[in-house]
Write a protein that holds these residues in place. Sequence first.
Motif, short mmCIF file in Angstrom:
data_model
loop_
_atom_site.label_atom_id
_atom_site.label_comp_id
_atom_site.label_asym_id
_atom_site.label_seq_id
_atom_site.Cartn_x
_atom_site.Cartn_y
_atom_site.Cartn_z
N UNK A 130 13.98 3.32 10.96
CA UNK A 130 13.04 3.66 9.89
C UNK A 130 13.77 4.28 8.70
N UNK A 131 13.27 3.98 7.51
CA UNK A 131 13.88 4.55 6.31
C UNK A 131 13.27 5.86 5.89
N UNK A 132 12.15 6.25 6.50
CA UNK A 132 11.42 7.43 6.08
C UNK A 132 11.11 8.35 7.26
N UNK A 133 10.74 9.57 6.93
CA UNK A 133 10.24 10.53 7.93
C UNK A 133 8.91 11.07 7.41
N UNK A 134 8.22 11.78 8.28
CA UNK A 134 6.93 12.35 7.89
C UNK A 134 7.09 13.21 6.64
N UNK A 135 6.16 13.04 5.69
CA UNK A 135 6.20 13.81 4.45
C UNK A 135 6.83 13.07 3.29
N UNK A 136 7.58 11.98 3.58
CA UNK A 136 8.19 11.18 2.51
C UNK A 136 7.14 10.39 1.74
N UNK A 137 7.49 10.02 0.53
CA UNK A 137 6.64 9.19 -0.31
C UNK A 137 7.15 7.75 -0.26
N UNK A 138 6.27 6.80 0.05
CA UNK A 138 6.62 5.39 -0.05
C UNK A 138 6.25 4.92 -1.45
N UNK A 139 7.26 4.59 -2.23
CA UNK A 139 7.03 4.25 -3.64
C UNK A 139 6.79 2.75 -3.81
N UNK A 185 0.84 -1.20 0.00
CA UNK A 185 0.00 0.00 0.00
C UNK A 185 0.88 1.25 0.00
N UNK A 186 1.51 1.57 -1.15
CA UNK A 186 2.37 2.75 -1.20
C UNK A 186 1.57 4.04 -1.06
N UNK A 187 2.25 5.13 -0.72
CA UNK A 187 1.59 6.42 -0.57
C UNK A 187 2.47 7.40 0.17
N UNK A 188 1.94 8.59 0.39
CA UNK A 188 2.68 9.62 1.11
C UNK A 188 2.45 9.48 2.61
N UNK A 189 3.54 9.58 3.38
CA UNK A 189 3.44 9.49 4.83
C UNK A 189 2.97 10.85 5.35
N UNK A 190 1.66 10.95 5.58
CA UNK A 190 1.08 12.23 6.00
C UNK A 190 1.36 12.54 7.47
N UNK A 191 1.44 11.48 8.26
CA UNK A 191 1.76 11.68 9.67
C UNK A 191 2.52 10.47 10.19
N UNK A 192 3.58 10.74 10.94
CA UNK A 192 4.37 9.66 11.53
C UNK A 192 4.77 10.08 12.94
N UNK A 193 4.16 9.45 13.93
CA UNK A 193 4.46 9.75 15.33
C UNK A 193 5.10 8.52 15.97
N UNK A 194 6.34 8.69 16.45
CA UNK A 194 7.07 7.59 17.06
C UNK A 194 7.53 7.99 18.45
#
Length: 455
Positions: free
Chosen positions: A370-379, A352-361
């Motif tokens: 993690x390979x991504x931060x908030x705002x990144x696109x998961x391709x 389920x790819x998409x843009x990470x709109x919010x990531x709270x850790x």
Amino acid sequence: MGLFTKILIANRGEIARRIIRTCERLGIQTVAVYSEADREAPFVQEATEAVYIGESQAKKSYLNMDKVIEAARETGAEAIHPGYGFLSENPEFVGRCEAEGITFIGPSADVMRLMGSKLEARKQMAEAGIPVVPGTNERLETVEDALAIAREIGYPLMVKASAGGGGIGMKLVQNEEELQKAFPSTKKQAVTFFGDGAVFLEKWISNPRHIEVQVAADHHGNAVHLYERECSVQRRHQKVIEESPSPFLNEAQRETLLSTALLGVKHLDYTNVGTMEFIFDEDRNFYFLEMNTRLQVEHPVTEEVTGEDLVEWQLRIAARESLPKSQDEIVREGHAIECRLYAEDPKTYFPSPGKVKRLTLPGDEARFDFGIVEGNQLTPFYDPMIGKIIVHAENRKATMDKMWNVLGKMKVYGMKTNLVLLEAIMKNEWFRKGEYTTTFLEEVDLDLEGERGNS
């Protein structure tokens, strides 16, 4: 020769960031290589320098040996760390590095070639006196050969591609009719995915436990284990949750398993960090499954219980130093669990790819690789793993409770994730008792309604 001044990381995402962290601590400069899809990825910014190597498709970037080697030459990198996946277990790439005078941070091409062939690995382990699953030790050319041998071994059986991995090139067959269909299709799949049509048969072990041993060996004849990891919670033959120590083993079985793993390492004259994987049957007999000649995704579990940095170990061994510690100096304390967070439907496992709109850790309560931060696109171009959550506590119950609390505080919005699945596993009675096998996710009815309202 001393440790390296600059290394190139031939990988991406969370493992690239993980390697960068250790290199920064050791004062080693890093070179990231990146594809079009990863232009905005955190690892590109976090490395000392970054080199664009091609389009988003892996074969045009991360799997392009020429581009990777060229980037190392241009930046003056003395060594290449392959991470996991991509070129990490490609003996041809190891040879290319050697030809260029670049140190490959991993084992030799010869050992990698041996262990990359499941058939050759079976032979080598049998020679070392390590139990292997009953099956064939030679490639099967015709379905007639397969049928004849299957009658001797007995059904059910696995038809396996010798060069297979990641759950690809494996088919379970219950009878002759199924074998007649599966043999040619597995052979074709083996050629398509791995360029090698070698296929063999292996006795099917029902309800197995999947337990692996972390090993390390240097160029001076020293070899150690860093204990075991239980990896039996899987979907589609891929791991979802790992823990150490295994709740399945008693101390006598643990000692036998660990010493057996070291027999294999010494027989191969293996160097660097690696993993010996085993399966246990319902009678607690264990068999060699395969060897991974690289750093594992789940290596943080071992790091948390031993306090060791396995990336640093890799670097020091590759620089021809002796192992950082002897066997007696490696101590395991407490319990650790890792959960893999995937961008996928928790019921179907579809990506389920998409843009990470919010990531709270809750970063102060767990380790997040993690390979991504908030705002990144998961391709859709790469593995759907978002990252790994790792917790450590004094015992297994405390660790499960801690993981449950951490998962409940996480927020991941923008795509479907398996967060609710991870929560359900942590609360499941069979998991909590430690009474689970590789069929756990297929057979246990988990509540995936998201009672705590995550993603």
